[in-house]
Design an enzyme around this catalytic site. Structure first.
Site, PDB file in Angstrom:
ATOM      1  N   ASP A   1       0.996  -1.079   0.244  1.00  0.00           N
ATOM      2  CA  ASP A   1       0.349   0.229  -0.009  1.00  0.00           C
ATOM      3  C   ASP A   1       0.897   1.358  -0.364  1.00  0.00           C
ATOM      4  O   ASP A   1       1.308   1.240   0.901  1.00  0.00           O
ATOM      5  CB  ASP A   1      -0.970   0.176   1.391  1.00  0.00           C
ATOM      6  CG  ASP A   1      -1.515   1.074   1.392  1.00  0.00           C
ATOM      7  OD1 ASP A   1      -1.878   2.137   0.258  1.00  0.00           O
ATOM      8  OD2 ASP A   1      -2.976   1.037   2.032  1.00  0.00           O
TER       9      ASP A   1
ATOM     10  N   TYR B   1     -10.111  14.668  -7.266  1.00  0.00           N
ATOM     11  CA  TYR B   1      -8.819  14.172  -8.369  1.00  0.00           C
ATOM     12  C   TYR B   1      -7.734  14.946  -8.798  1.00  0.00           C
ATOM     13  O   TYR B   1      -6.908  14.841  -8.572  1.00  0.00           O
ATOM     14  CB  TYR B   1      -9.526  13.388  -9.597  1.00  0.00           C
ATOM     15  CG  TYR B   1      -8.411  13.154 -10.043  1.00  0.00           C
ATOM     16  CD1 TYR B   1      -7.292  11.256 -10.460  1.00  0.00           C
ATOM     17  CD2 TYR B   1      -8.004  13.080 -11.920  1.00  0.00           C
ATOM     18  CE1 TYR B   1      -6.794  10.491 -11.133  1.00  0.00           C
ATOM     19  CE2 TYR B   1      -7.382  12.942 -12.758  1.00  0.00           C
ATOM     20  CZ  TYR B   1      -6.849  11.532 -12.065  1.00  0.00           C
ATOM     21  OH  TYR B   1      -5.946  10.519 -12.915  1.00  0.00           O
TER      22      TYR B   1
END
Length: 256
Positions: A58, A150
């Site tokens: 991760d 985003y």
């Protein structure tokens, strides 16, 4: 291809751009450390490719990134190129998107880049060679409605990489920040499945191969900004010279 080294580290290598980059570089003889949280995707990336070694991690976990980078370097050797392609891409109105989703976007798209740069770049600079590649987006230069969260992450990627380059220029490492328009990858489907801005229909998504080709050209030319796709460079210039005109077109396209 502009790559002249032996070992590459790629994040987001379980699908899309990162996966294609891993396949291309491995086909050219490179040893590739493929990083992703997507174990199934990584298995597909590495299947039948002895030059690719998969590492499940991760990228938002700095300690885990440090451990994996150290292990990959021990397994394959020092990195000659680092490609930051890990990202998620849900769209939506800023006040309607869940706060946790907005934070997760920043943690992965920007925070992952920070973690990887801290773990890999000092060694590259010490060796005085290598390529450091960040995948931003044209939305990291020119935002539009429904893409605010985003786009904010990609503005951060662009800014961080640009300053990183100027703080470490002339030390042997080549820096490139790639800002493509919409690209036909699984990542794009995340946006399509949420809210799709009409302004983005002006040009069809380009192929990921076109983006990777443009990256190699930018590296060969020593260009920091890589702007793949037809009209991308014009959009980049328009955003700086005529931002109000750009926003006028955005509102016109969305009918608001």
């Amino acid at each position: 291809m502009a790559f002249k080294g032996n070992v590459v580290l790629i994040t987001g290598a379980g699908s899309g751009m990162g996966q294609l980059a891993a396949w291309r570089l491995a086909a050219g003889g490179a040893k590739v450390a493929a990083l992703d949280i997507n174990e199934k995707g990584l298995a597909q990336t590495a299947e039948g490719k002895p030059g690719i070694k998969a590492y499940v991690v991760d990228v938002t976990d700095a300690e885990a990134v440090n451990r994996v980078v150290a292990q990959a370097e021990q397994d394959l050797g020092p990195f000659d190129r680092v490609i930051n392609a890990a990202a998620i891409m849900p769209f939506g109105k800023l006040l309607e998107q869940p706060t946790e989703q907005i934070r997760r976007l920043m943690d992965i798209n920007y925070g992952g880049l920070v973690n990887v740069s801290k773990a890999t770049l000092p060694g590259m600079l010490k060796r005085g060679k290598g390529d450091f590649v960040s995948f931003s987006s044209m939305l990291g230069q020119m935002p539009t409605l429904f893409t605010g969260a985003y786009a904010a992450t990609k503005f951060a990627v662009s800014c961080y990489t640009e300053v990183l380059y100027h703080e470490n220029r002339d030390q042997g490492v080549r820096f490139v920040c790639v800002c493509p328009p919409a690209v036909k990858t699984p990542l794009l489907q995340q946006a399509v499945d949420t809210v799709w801005p009409k302004i983005l229909d002006a040009n069809p998504p380009i192929k990921p191969e076109e983006v990777l080709d443009a990256l190699e050209v930018s590296l060969e030319k020593g260009e920091f900004w890589c702007l793949p796709g037809k009209g991308t460079r014009i959009g980049y210039i328009m955003r700086r010279l005529l931002p109000n005109a750009v926003w006028k077109e955005v509102h016109k396209a969305e009918g608001c």
